[in-house]
Structure formats: C-alpha cells, structure tokens
Design an enzyme around this catalytic site. Structure first.
Site, short mmCIF file in Angstrom:
data_model
loop_
_atom_site.label_atom_id
_atom_site.label_comp_id
_atom_site.label_asym_id
_atom_site.label_seq_id
_atom_site.Cartn_x
_atom_site.Cartn_y
_atom_site.Cartn_z
N ASP A 100 10.72 -0.79 58.93
CA ASP A 100 9.91 -1.28 57.79
C ASP A 100 9.31 -0.15 56.68
O ASP A 100 9.97 1.14 57.13
CB ASP A 100 8.43 -1.34 58.44
CG ASP A 100 7.56 -2.59 57.85
OD1 ASP A 100 6.97 -2.52 56.60
OD2 ASP A 100 7.24 -3.89 58.12
N ASP A 197 7.63 -3.32 52.53
CA ASP A 197 5.85 -3.87 52.23
C ASP A 197 5.40 -3.71 50.73
O ASP A 197 6.11 -3.35 50.25
CB ASP A 197 5.61 -1.92 52.88
CG ASP A 197 3.35 -2.14 53.47
OD1 ASP A 197 3.70 -2.98 53.66
OD2 ASP A 197 2.40 -1.27 52.82
N GLU A 238 8.12 -8.33 50.50
CA GLU A 238 6.49 -8.27 50.87
C GLU A 238 6.24 -8.04 49.27
O GLU A 238 5.99 -7.35 48.81
CB GLU A 238 5.75 -7.68 51.39
CG GLU A 238 3.87 -7.91 51.61
CD GLU A 238 3.44 -7.21 52.09
OE1 GLU A 238 2.62 -7.88 52.85
OE2 GLU A 238 3.62 -5.92 51.75
N HIS A 312 1.58 -9.47 61.71
CA HIS A 312 0.82 -8.80 61.42
C HIS A 312 -0.79 -8.70 60.77
O HIS A 312 -2.01 -7.84 60.62
CB HIS A 312 0.95 -6.80 61.51
CG HIS A 312 1.22 -6.61 60.65
ND1 HIS A 312 2.64 -7.10 60.16
CD2 HIS A 312 0.64 -5.52 59.63
CE1 HIS A 312 2.45 -6.63 58.55
NE2 HIS A 312 1.75 -5.31 58.56
N ASP A 313 -0.98 -9.12 59.46
CA ASP A 313 -1.82 -9.32 58.82
C ASP A 313 -2.89 -10.23 59.21
O ASP A 313 -4.07 -10.25 57.88
CB ASP A 313 -1.28 -9.06 57.29
CG ASP A 313 -1.14 -7.37 56.99
OD1 ASP A 313 -1.30 -6.80 57.42
OD2 ASP A 313 -0.10 -6.61 56.05
C1 GLC Z 1 1.27 -4.63 53.68
C2 GLC Z 1 1.42 -4.94 55.69
C3 GLC Z 1 0.05 -3.96 55.40
C4 GLC Z 1 -0.36 -2.86 55.18
C5 GLC Z 1 -1.05 -2.89 54.04
C6 GLC Z 1 -0.59 -1.40 52.65
O1 GLC Z 1 0.71 -5.23 53.58
O2 GLC Z 1 1.49 -5.66 56.21
O3 GLC Z 1 -0.49 -4.28 57.16
O4 GLC Z 1 -2.23 -2.83 54.71
O5 GLC Z 1 0.84 -3.70 53.18
O6 GLC Z 1 0.42 -0.80 53.33
#
Ligand code: GLC
Ligand code: CA
Length: 531
Positions: A100, A197, A238, A312-313
């Site tokens: 990540d 991320d 992402e 995980h979200d």
């Molecule tokens: C992304 C991650 C999430 C995190 C956010 C801030 O969306 O997947 O878990 O809280 O970024 O880093």
C-alpha cells in the site's frame, strides 16, 4: 490489449489487512509472522498476488493509513527482517507482493510534519499546505472542517482525512522527490506493485474548488510510475472520483501511469448521496447495471478493470448486497461468480473466501474506526440512538476489520485478546468449519479461480452482457475464437431462463442443472458452449 495488460489479467489478488489477519505472538494484534504462517492457506485458494494494507510505522489514528515512517515496519507488526522473510516466502510460493502506498498525506507524527509545524521558515514548511485562513469549506472525509488551526504558527493546515493526517503539498518538488525515493526504496527490496491510496487527490485545484483530479495529477503519477525502474510494477490507483475521461488517461496502456484502478460506482449503490451511513433501498439489478456499464467501457477502450465487492473500507458483500443468513453460502458464491469471471483483475478481501458476514453491535465500545466513531459523536442528522446504530452497522468500516475467524476457539483462533472485539458469529462462520462443510465457500472460490486461470476465455476473452431486458438475473458471456462460456447469476427471487443454446455445466453453487429452467434464489452457474 498489450502483453503487459494480458499478464495483469492473469492476476488474482488477495487483500490482507495485517492488524486483523493473524496474531503470531499473542499480543492481540495481527503481525507479519502471522501472515507468513497463513501463506499456504492463501496460496491454496489459487491466488497469485497479495495486497498488504499499510504495515509502516504509524500511530494508528487511521490504522496505518497515517504513516510516520515510510521506510520501516510498525513495531506491533514486526521488523524489516520479518518483512524480508515474508516477501521471500511469498515469492517462493509464486505470489507477488503489492504494498500500500499512501501519497496524499502522512501522519502528523512524521518527522516532516513535526518540522513543518515548528515555524514558517522551517525547511519542511512547504511539505504541507499552510494558510492564514481556510481557503474554502472543504470537509474532512472523517467529519468536520478539512482545515485545522495550529497554534504554534497561528496558521491552518489541510487534512482531507483525520486531523492527524495532514495532506502533503505535491506542488513542492521536494515532496515529489521524497515520494519517488520511497517507491524506489521498496522496489529495491523486491516489491511487485503498489496499491495507491486516494491517489487522485494528490493534485488539487484550489481555484476550481476541486480536492481531487487537479491539473497535475497525470504528471505526478508519471513521476512515480512512468520510469524504467517502475515499468515492471503492477500499480492500482484508488480513484474515487475518476470519470470516463480520466480513467482512460490514468490506465491507458500507452500512458505509463497506472495498470488499473479502483472506482466505486457499483460499491456506493445503497449509500444515499454516497454516504455509507445513509442506507437507501436498492436491488441487485442496480448493481449489475453498474458492472455492465463499466465492463463495456473498459473493454471498448482496451483498459484493465478491477473486479471487487469488498475491501477494508466496505461492509461484507453478503450482508450489504445479498443474504447473510439462510442463503449465505449461495450469496457469497454467487456474488463472487458475478464479479470474478468478468473481464479484469479479481480482488478478494480476507474472510470473503469463507463468506464472512457483517457483525452487529449497538455498543460504541465495539467500534474502532475513526470514521464511524466520529459519525457517532457528531450524529450529524440528530438521529435517535437506535437509528444511529442501525446506520453505523450498515456502513461501518469495522465490519471488515474484525479479527479473521480461523476456528471456534477463544479469540476465534486469531491469537491473543484482539484489539477489536472478535466477530460475534465466529462460532458459526470460521475457516475450520468452512473447510469441513459440504457447502464450503472456500472450496467454491478454489474452483472459480482455477476455472478463471485455466481458460483464456476468462482472461483475454471478450465480455458480452446477454441479460437483455430480464430483471433479477445477470447473464454474461466470455469468449475467444475457440471457447465460449455463459455465466448466469440469479438474484433474490426465483427466475426463469430460456436461452436456446447447447452447452454443458462447468460450475454451479446449487448442484446439477441445465441452462434453461428455474433458478432458485442466489443460484449461479457457468456453462461451456458445446462445439
Ligand atoms: C483510503 C483507505 C482508507 C483510508 C483513507 C485515508 O480510502 O482505503 O482506509 O482511511 O484512504 O488514507
Ligand atoms: Ca501480534
């Protein structure tokens, strides 16, 4: 499709959230040695890559997405030597490691920010965004203003997420250089890719009030990944806000930016105004409509898609989208089939392979996620306690962060007393039980993955939606010049199918059947056209 894209389409990725996966030393926190212990379990599923959520040093305000040192491992997770053993063990088993990479922000405890906040003329001052007055009314994703006042210098800094996650100022060439160095550090240690991320937020457009997809996004991404040293990597961005045109730019084969990306059009179905704590009614047809739209778009533009329902979200997919009680097995396997035989790269989130369902709790002490806890405290819509908890249970990120349930012993076989309560249904849903069960979700995933990997129709083959105007069912074709498969995924009601084809069953979650006839709730089946 290029050779590289075809290589990527052969990947099947398993996401590990290290804090919740396996605790090897009994301190209640998952760790790298725990992951090593379970590599055979992951490998046996048939996957060939692991995406590891952040394992860097962090004060854990946002569970590792707030990094205080990009080059070292979080103490609770182990040491860099453990990490080196872990990657060697993955490679030995033919699995790639995707790390990540959090580029939009650091932890407030990162040395850069500690220096930056000291004085206006500190050499690190411009690593972050400092202003005399908030420039706009941007809100933090976790609630409240995105601008935080800091007494030391009487200025505000930007944090798109937690107060302890200040946004890096990518306009500063020093920041660009630092982040390139971080990538190179891990590439030299042998990592095979990165999941980036909230990547579309690294370039912002203050003038046009855009906190993502700013004018320099592509330039920054090329700096990171458009270099000979990074050419071999599998890179996923992402990108919550990516629309058609940007998706083409971000993932085009000739662009040297990303291999693929996560966009969330199918995931936010059921979230009113995109808000996870705002449940609104929907049907699985709404979900398949999105899948079809993006499958067509990605294929028409020769782009590599991602295929996923969980991470995980997000809540567990059987609970949010289907049935997590008497039809849990059928739901878990149908959802997987619906997603993973499409064209793209499948991503499985830990626990999904045994059909883990959402936990339920009306006790605030059972929650850890900063987003959920803030929502509870702020209660923005002034809901009564009962309604508040209903919304929390619907969308909380903690649903997927409960310790992995390995068996029905104390602490669900995870390790020591866990940092977050065990999953309340662990005696009924755990790895040991699932592997023994007649209806094993894990065993179905194994078959599904090998079907996918052994037949080019599911890799390079064309995708075609053949659902027509039927409702309550999703039917699609994958085919090459020589082979053709038909995938039928039925939703919550019985549905009649009548397609004139001559084909044989190759996979099903409800036993033997032929293509035409009545499909029971959450039944799915895959057929091969006879030559
Ligand atoms: C992304 C991650 C999430 C995190 C956010 C801030 O969306 O997947 O878990 O809280 O970024 O880093
Ligand atoms: Ca531990």
């Amino acid at each position: 499709m290029t050779e590289r894209q075809l290589e990527h389409l052969k990947l099947v990725v398993y996401q590990v959230y290290p804090r919740s996966f396996k605790d090897s030393n009994g301190d209640g926190i998952g760790d790298l040695n725990g992951i090593i212990e379970k590599l055979d379990y992951i490998k046996d599923l048939g996957v060939n890559a692991i995406w590891l959520s952040p394992c860097y040093k962090s004060p854990n305000e946002d569970n590792g997405y707030d990094i205080s040192d990009y080059r070292d491992i979080m103490d609770e997770f182990g040491t860099l030597d453990d990490w080196k053993r872990m990657i060697a063990e993955m490679h030995k088993r033919g699995m790639k490691l995707i790390m990540d990479f959090v580029a939009n922000h650091t932890s407030a405890e990162h040395m850069w920010f500690q220096e930056s906040r000291k004085s206006k003329d500190n050499p690190y001052r411009d690593y972050y965004y400092w202003v005399d007055e908030p420039l706009n009314d941007w809100q933090s994703v976790f609630g409240g203003s995105a601008w935080q006042y800091d007494e030391t210098t009487n200025q505000y800094y930007l944090h798109s997420y937690a107060v302890g996650q200040p946004d890096l100022n990518w306009e500063n060439p020093k920041v660009q250089k630092e982040m390139v160095d971080v990538i190179d550090y891990w590439v030299n240690l042998g990592v095979d890719g990165f999941r980036c991320d909230v990547l579309d937020q690294i370039s912002k457009d203050f003038e046009n009030d855009l906190n993502a997809n700013g004018p320099r996004l592509h330039e920054f991404i090329k700096m990171l990944f458009g270099r000979p040293e990074t050419e071999h990597l599998f890179v996923i961005g992402e990108c919550w806000g990516a629309k058609e045109n940007n998706i083409k730019l971000l993932t085009g084969a000739d662009r040297r930016e990303l291999s693929t990306l996560f966009q969330f059009d199918h995931i936010v179905v059921g979230y009113g105004d995109g808000n996870r704590f705002n449940p609104v009614p929907f049907t699985l047809d709404d979900v398949s409509d999105k899948l079809i739209k993006w499958q067509d778009f990605m294929q028409d533009n020769d782009l590599v898609a991602t295929l996923f329902f969980e991470n995980h979200d997000q809540p567990r997919c059987v609970s949010k989208f289907a049935n997590d009680t008497d039809k849990r097995y059928e739901s878990a396997t149908m959802m997987a089939t619906m997603s993973f035989l499409q064209k793209g790269v499948p991503f499985i989130y830990q626990g999904q392979e045994i059909g883990t369902a959402n936990p339920y709790s009306e006790n605030i002490d059972d929650y850890d996620d900063i987003e959920t806890v803030n929502y509870y405290k702020m209660n923005p819509k002034n809901l009564d306690e009962e309604q508040l908890f209903q919304n929390m249970n619907y969308g909380t990120r903690d649903a997927s962060r409960r310790p992995m349930a390995w068996d029905n012993t104390e602490n669900s076989g995870f390790g020591g007393k866990p940092w977050i309560p065990v999953y309340n249904r662990y005696k009924e849903i755990n790895v040991e039980l699932d592997l023994k069960a007649k209806k094993s979700v894990y065993r179905y995933f194994q078959k599904l993955i090998s079907l996918r990997l052994e037949n080019d129709a599911f890799i390079s083959g064309k995708y075609e939606n053949i659902t027509g105007d039927r409702k309550g069912i999703y039917v699609y074709k994958r085919y090459t010049e020589t082979d053709c498969y038909i995938v039928v995924c039925n939703f919550e009601n019985e549905t009649e199918l009548d397609i004139s084809t001559n084909c044989s069953l190759v996979l099903s979650n409800c036993g033997n059947r032929v293509i035409n006839g009545t499909y029971v709730p959450y039944e799915c089946a895959v057929y091969k056209l006879n030559a």
